[in-house]
Design a protein around this motif. Structure first.
Motif, PDB file in Angstrom:
ATOM      1  N   GLY A   1       0.816  -1.207   0.000  1.00 25.57           N
ATOM      2  CA  GLY A   1       0.000   0.000   0.000  1.00 25.57           C
ATOM      3  C   GLY A   1       0.847   1.252   0.000  1.00 25.57           C
ATOM      4  O   GLY A   1       2.058   1.209  -0.168  1.00 25.57           O
ATOM      5  N   THR A   2       0.212   2.374   0.231  1.00 26.38           N
ATOM      6  CA  THR A   2       0.897   3.661   0.239  1.00 26.38           C
ATOM      7  C   THR A   2       1.343   3.986   1.656  1.00 26.38           C
ATOM      8  O   THR A   2       0.583   3.841   2.613  1.00 26.38           O
ATOM      9  CB  THR A   2      -0.041   4.767  -0.284  1.00 26.38           C
ATOM     10  N   THR A   3       2.589   4.436   1.780  1.00 23.00           N
ATOM     11  CA  THR A   3       3.130   4.758   3.093  1.00 23.00           C
ATOM     12  C   THR A   3       4.197   5.845   2.950  1.00 23.00           C
ATOM     13  O   THR A   3       4.618   6.171   1.847  1.00 23.00           O
ATOM     14  CB  THR A   3       3.726   3.503   3.770  1.00 23.00           C
ATOM     15  N   ASP A   4       4.627   6.386   4.060  1.00 17.62           N
ATOM     16  CA  ASP A   4       5.687   7.389   4.091  1.00 17.62           C
ATOM     17  C   ASP A   4       7.011   6.702   4.407  1.00 17.62           C
ATOM     18  O   ASP A   4       7.040   5.612   4.990  1.00 17.62           O
ATOM     19  CB  ASP A   4       5.407   8.448   5.149  1.00 17.62           C
ATOM     20  N   ALA A   5       8.109   7.360   4.057  1.00 13.46           N
ATOM     21  CA  ALA A   5       9.433   6.815   4.330  1.00 13.46           C
ATOM     22  C   ALA A   5      10.415   7.961   4.554  1.00 13.46           C
ATOM     23  O   ALA A   5      10.092   9.128   4.317  1.00 13.46           O
ATOM     24  CB  ALA A   5       9.902   5.953   3.164  1.00 13.46           C
ATOM     25  N   VAL A   6      11.589   7.598   5.011  1.00  8.96           N
ATOM     26  CA  VAL A   6      12.693   8.536   5.132  1.00  8.96           C
ATOM     27  C   VAL A   6      13.885   7.917   4.426  1.00  8.96           C
ATOM     28  O   VAL A   6      14.206   6.740   4.639  1.00  8.96           O
ATOM     29  CB  VAL A   6      13.040   8.831   6.604  1.00  8.96           C
ATOM     30  N   ARG A   7      14.513   8.691   3.540  1.00  9.92           N
ATOM     31  CA  ARG A   7      15.737   8.249   2.867  1.00  9.92           C
ATOM     32  C   ARG A   7      16.895   8.644   3.767  1.00  9.92           C
ATOM     33  O   ARG A   7      17.019   9.816   4.155  1.00  9.92           O
ATOM     34  CB  ARG A   7      15.862   8.913   1.501  1.00  9.92           C
ATOM     35  N   VAL A   8      17.738   7.664   4.121  1.00 10.01           N
ATOM     36  CA  VAL A   8      18.806   7.904   5.089  1.00 10.01           C
ATOM     37  C   VAL A   8      20.128   7.314   4.622  1.00 10.01           C
ATOM     38  O   VAL A   8      20.168   6.415   3.781  1.00 10.01           O
ATOM     39  CB  VAL A   8      18.469   7.298   6.474  1.00 10.01           C
ATOM     40  N   THR A   9      21.184   7.823   5.211  1.00  6.56           N
ATOM     41  CA  THR A   9      22.478   7.150   5.206  1.00  6.56           C
ATOM     42  C   THR A   9      22.619   6.541   6.590  1.00  6.56           C
ATOM     43  O   THR A   9      22.410   7.225   7.598  1.00  6.56           O
ATOM     44  CB  THR A   9      23.624   8.136   4.932  1.00  6.56           C
ATOM     45  N   ILE A  10      22.925   5.248   6.620  1.00  7.25           N
ATOM     46  CA  ILE A  10      23.077   4.544   7.895  1.00  7.25           C
ATOM     47  C   ILE A  10      24.558   4.222   8.085  1.00  7.25           C
ATOM     48  O   ILE A  10      25.158   3.524   7.274  1.00  7.25           O
ATOM     49  CB  ILE A  10      22.254   3.240   7.929  1.00  7.25           C
TER      50      ILE A  10
END
Length: 124
Positions: A47-56
């Motif tokens: 489904g549709t959701t939010d995310a965060v693009r990160v450097t880990i």
């Protein structure tokens, strides 16, 4: 700049690779996550959701993972307002609500882990 000049935040109070790593793979690891972008409304197979693009930055494994998407709601909500800010913590599970899975969270690091993180980040 000394290793003690690196400033971290926690959710509670870039060299590297483009390979993918999951939170399950990082469970128990000391990490520094740097959110690059909050991404609203991504279409996924669930489904549709939010995310965060990160450097880990995996301090425990001494490896950096660039361009990772995190979908875990608690982490997304904690990181989306900290774009560009290094956030230090130990990847783990929080407390599950009735009928729900335990959420992914960042637990507070010890002073020794903070020092190790500062030393690793100072090498980048």
């Amino acid at each position: 700049m000394s290793i003690f000049d690196v400033q971290f935040q926690t959710l509670g109070d870039a060299a590297g690779s483009d390979e993918r790593i999951g939170l399950k793979d990082l469970e128990g690891s000391v990490t520094v996550m740097v959110a690059e972008e909050y991404v609203a409304s991504i279409d996924t197979q669930n489904g549709t959701t939010d995310a965060v693009r990160v450097t880990i930055h995996d301090i425990s494994g001494k490896h950096t993972y660039k361009d990772q998407l995190i979908f875990a709601r608690v982490l997304v909500n904690g990181l989306k307002d900290k774009i560009g800010v290094p956030v230090l913590g130990i990847v783990g599970k929080g407390t599950a609500k009735a009928g729900k899975s335990a959420p992914w969270v960042l637990h507070q690091a010890t002073e020794a882990q903070k020092t190790a993180a500062a030393e690793y980040m100072g090498t980048l």
